[in-house]
Write a protein that holds these residues in place. Structure first.
Motif: not given
Lengths: 575, 575
Positions: A83-84, A101-102, A105-107, A110, A185, A552-553, B200, B245, B568, B573, B575
């Motif tokens: 989902n990202y 890792p986080r 990633v971007e959902p 979003n 990831i 930007w996040r 989800e 979301l 933010f 995500s 993960i």
């Protein structure tokens, strides 16, 4: 910064349109309807006016498509097990905790949230594509404690396949069971834990030094950019951070890089290859070229010398990372059988990214390759089209008229001219007719002869994020202007048909490639054979990657991760 | 900030001494020696002069001990399955991504690295303690691909048991299989993934609204601070981030908090309980008190009414988090059987944290409880000791002499006097003799009568980080001054023996407790019945937790996590 932005083509930009009306809306507008034991989201249930576009995958190609689609006349359904979107070029950094890792990633929800296009996302994996009935079969990979249907079927008008590839084991025994990969990831997180595990394990009091050496032997298979970057990251991690906490480890730890060809980074300029090999030698990373892995057991890796008699050697190891190339996902393999493209690595598409032999199915990114049409196959059609007066010969005037279309439809022609340092196809014709330059009127035979070599310039695009992102935004652009271009086609002349193609074919722009080599040094190969190696390229690398991040996040997080690493080093907690 | 530092007692401070000479050194100084199929690190192999201290566990108690030990005459071996210390009070924040897991952990090797004490760490789990032979049996939980011995034995001179506790399921069927717990970092990560999975899953097109409601029903079992904080965090996460979301989710999501007693937060002041219950009601969190869980299946939770006839209700759920209390780890259970303490929840220690019936074994933190000696058991010994002239009666003078020692050895006496608003034990004696106040000379019978009620003031310490950290630093202090206090004992008089105790008994100082209630509001109960509720307490909470974090790295990371969340929001995500 000028360079940064000029290099950041294909990068994704942040959207700020407002209209948060998607997400779970999808569910209510498409109510469940059991059908043959499966739930079908059938055409009658969605808005009759809107064309349904189903996008499979949320990688570089899929996300780039979603970011660039602006035409609100589509009802878009995205299906992906993740989902990202993950900024994969930073995966090697994640393996050693340089970046979290986080942070990369971007959902996907979003990313599409603020668009004024209906985009619905479902976390599921497509396991079957039914071309004839225009359906995709999906299975949820989520485990919850409720019965509910695990599978559902989605109808589509247009299907965009961007499922990517998986690691290619080349069916070498033991690879899938014993090696780590570096595609997702989760792979990077697993590698990070395993590195720490190896160091902790080697610290246990019950081992001999011999065993410690085995456990702390890290083997990277594949000397491409990913393998090289991982080996360099690991070397930095060990020497900058881990030696402080495991001081004796320095005597036991060893990193080996195996490459089957003669050199690492062989898709790069020779200067980069040489610099990389020399730097690794100085760093004590053991680069073994010409060594092909033939078997991986749980304790040993067996390699075969490519030259010199093909001797087989075995080496014990603690952790092995496999990054040699990409293979085909099962759903694509099945689909290729269905549409008569068996025995291929990836789906064959035409120059407009349409899957060959399918209506309204597009494939882009690592799961597809563009099958550039050969001039030689169409030579008669081209000749007939150009020969307007059906005289059997082409005059210069006739020729000039179709010249641009030929170059656009068959980009290899342009490349061939460039290679031969000619300015136009007319020069080529003149050239092929040898001394007989007085007449530039050619017949079919002469025309065929003149163009017989151009197809040698055809090249497959590399399986990179850059290609996938450009394909995604190209296709979104086509979808955005579908109606307009239907009326006013802007593509080249159809040589084997009537009229013009709706769109210009996809054309890849190469903005250069990086190969981080550790110790704050990076090699960069930029367009025009411009090569930059060293600390300055490392800063270029930082700028480009920061500017290309998806939001930007993530940008703020990655930059703060880099800062944190400079100040506190990399964390080594085994979580 | 004044309050911050006054409250931050028991907090761990950062060390900056230099002498990085441990880590893997451990391995070379203790060479492997196979013995009966297991490797034994026997006494002859380590420095004969240094006493070997084995510390089991790297939680609050163990880490606090390690941070405060300064006496370099010990050879310290730390054995724990986790190579890091986790700041557990922030675990509920990790479940929803307010704080990242890696921000609240610090590698134990990093914590002990710069000490001038030999500290060796081994990542393994102790599975057996052999009191008679002074050995602990350990098993590595690391999986690598090499044979190597998985088990080893470590000799000790002193053993410090700080293995903590595990979640207590009270043997209620289905809890272990179907519920999430909230004890370890991994638990929090799993909860975070499951929350997203539920959202989800509920978004999939194949479900009915009824099924969506079930999947988005989150049940928290246990109305203590952890359960309440998690419910509040989850509520904030859903309402501040996830609704953006998953817009339709708001109609389906429900959070239920089950508590077997009459009120949530019942260890807090009544005002806090009432505020918490009212806030949760406003927030739409369904608080069900007096509901005892009797069974958890994979689809439903069955509760029994504690009052009103004990009806049994069932509710379907999507995710359940169990946080009702703590249970005993298997290794402690076995050890308790061995030393004749069966059927207890935790190891019984004396007031100096020494395990009853064992030489040189200490237990602290959640795996131990202090068995405060009762006055009533020692009443004859106290009387005899005080009655110096063996007259059979105690005079005021005789009594004054032992008064301080009695109060130090039996803290319940002091508490009892405070409760009765008396100033000294003499008042108590006077009181018990009723009107006959002219003579304060008492015989044994009168003495016993006077002190017969004091033991009612004995309380077990709560199983909190605060207690564990104070015990760890207390014990380290004892170890630091072991030799000195052997010569010049500083503890109270030994009533049943000769001389004085070496050390003062452990005394817990309560600095207050927080109960975050979500929406930037926190309840704080500080010493002296001072209660503070609301936004200001939330800032107090931020300051205290930031100041108590284990290192500057974690402090910087947690604060930047908080900042990131403000800007933010929380990431979703999967993960």
């Amino acid at each position: 910064m000028l360079i940064v932005f000029s290099v950041s083509g294909g990068g994704l930009v942040v959207y700020s349109e407002a209209k948060p009306d998607n997400g779970m809306n999808a569910i209510t507008s498409t109510e469940a309807k059991p059908h043959n034991g499966m739930n079908v989201i059938s055409s009658s249930e969605t808005d009759g006016k809107k064309k349904r576009v189903v996008v499979l995958g949320t990688g570089w190609a899929g996300t780039s498509f979603l970011k660039n689609i602006k035409n609100s006349s589509y009802d878009i359904q995205v299906i992906s097990p993740r989902n990202y979107f993950a900024f994969t070029p930073l995966l090697p950094s994640v393996t050693c905790g340089t970046v979290e890792p986080r942070s990369i990633v971007e959902p996907i929800r979003n990313i599409v949230r603020k668009k004024n296009v209906d985009v619905h996302y479902w976390e599921a994996e497509c396991f079957k594509i039914d071309r004839d009935n225009k359906k995709v079969y999906c299975r949820s990979n989520l485990t919850t404690n409720l019965d509910g249907e695990e599978e559902f079927v989605v109808d589509y008008d247009y299907l965009v396949i961007t499922v990517g590839a998986r690691a290619n084991t080349f069916n070498i025994p033991g690879v899938a069971e014993n090696c780590h990969f570096l595609k997702e990831i989760e792979d990077a997180q697993r590698i990070r834990r395993t590195v720490i595990d190896c160091f902790e394990r080697a610290s246990l009091p019950s081992l001999t030094d011999e065993e410690r050496k085995k456990i702390l032997h890290f083997v990277v298979i594949g000397g491409g950019p990913t393998g090289v970057e991982f080996a360099a990251e690991l070397h930095d991690y060990v020497n900058e951070d881990l030696v402080k906490l495991y001081p004796k480890a320095k005597d036991f730890v060893k990193i080996t890089l195996l490459e089957a060809t003669d050199h690492i980074l062989n898709m790069f300029d020779k200067r980069i290859t040489v610099f990389g090999e020399e730097k690794f030698q100085r760093d004590g990373i053991d680069v073994k070229t010409g060594a092909m892995v033939v078997k991986v057991s749980d304790k040993e890796i067996s390699t075969k010398e490519v030259k010199n008699g093909g001797n087989i050697y075995s080496m014990p190891y603690g952790m092995a990372v496999w990054s040699t190339g990409i293979g085909t996902r099962p759903v694509i393999m099945n689909f290729m059988k269905q549409i008569g493209q068996p025995n291929r690595r990836a789906l064959a598409t035409d120059e407009w990214l349409r899957v060959e032999g399918c209506d309204n199915i597009y494939a882009l990114g690592d799961c597809a390759t563009i099958n550039q049409r050969k001039v030689v196959e169409d030579i008669c059609a081209i000749f007939r089209k150009a020969d307007k007066d059906n005289s059997g010969t082409l005059t210069v005037e006739e020729f000039q008229e179709v010249l641009d279309d030929i170059c656009e439809r068959y980009p290899q022609v342009g490349l061939y001219l460039k290679e031969k340092q000619m300015y136009s196809l007319v020069d080529l014709l003149k050239d092929s007719k040898g001394d007989d330059v007085k007449s530039v009127e050619v017949n079919l035979e002469e025309f065929t002869l003149a163009l017989s070599q151009v197809d040698s310039q055809m090249k497959n695009l590399p399986a990179t994020a850059q290609v996938a992102a450009q394909q995604g935004s190209y296709l979104a652009d086509c979808f955005n202007r579908m109606e307009k271009c239907e009326k006013n086609p802007e593509g080249p002349l159809r040589f084997r048909g009537e009229g013009r193609h709706r769109f210009r074919p996809f054309r890849y722009k190469h903005f250069g490639q990086f190969a981080p080599l550790g110790g704050e040094q990076t090699a960069a190969q930029l367009p025009g054979d411009f090569v930059s190696i060293g600390y300055s390229s490392q800063w270029l690398w930082y700028s480009v990657y920061a500017s290309k991040l998806v939001s930007w996040r993530t940008r703020a997080l990655v930059i703060s991760d880099w800062g944190r690493r400079f100040i506190f080093g990399r964390d080594s907690s085994g979580i």
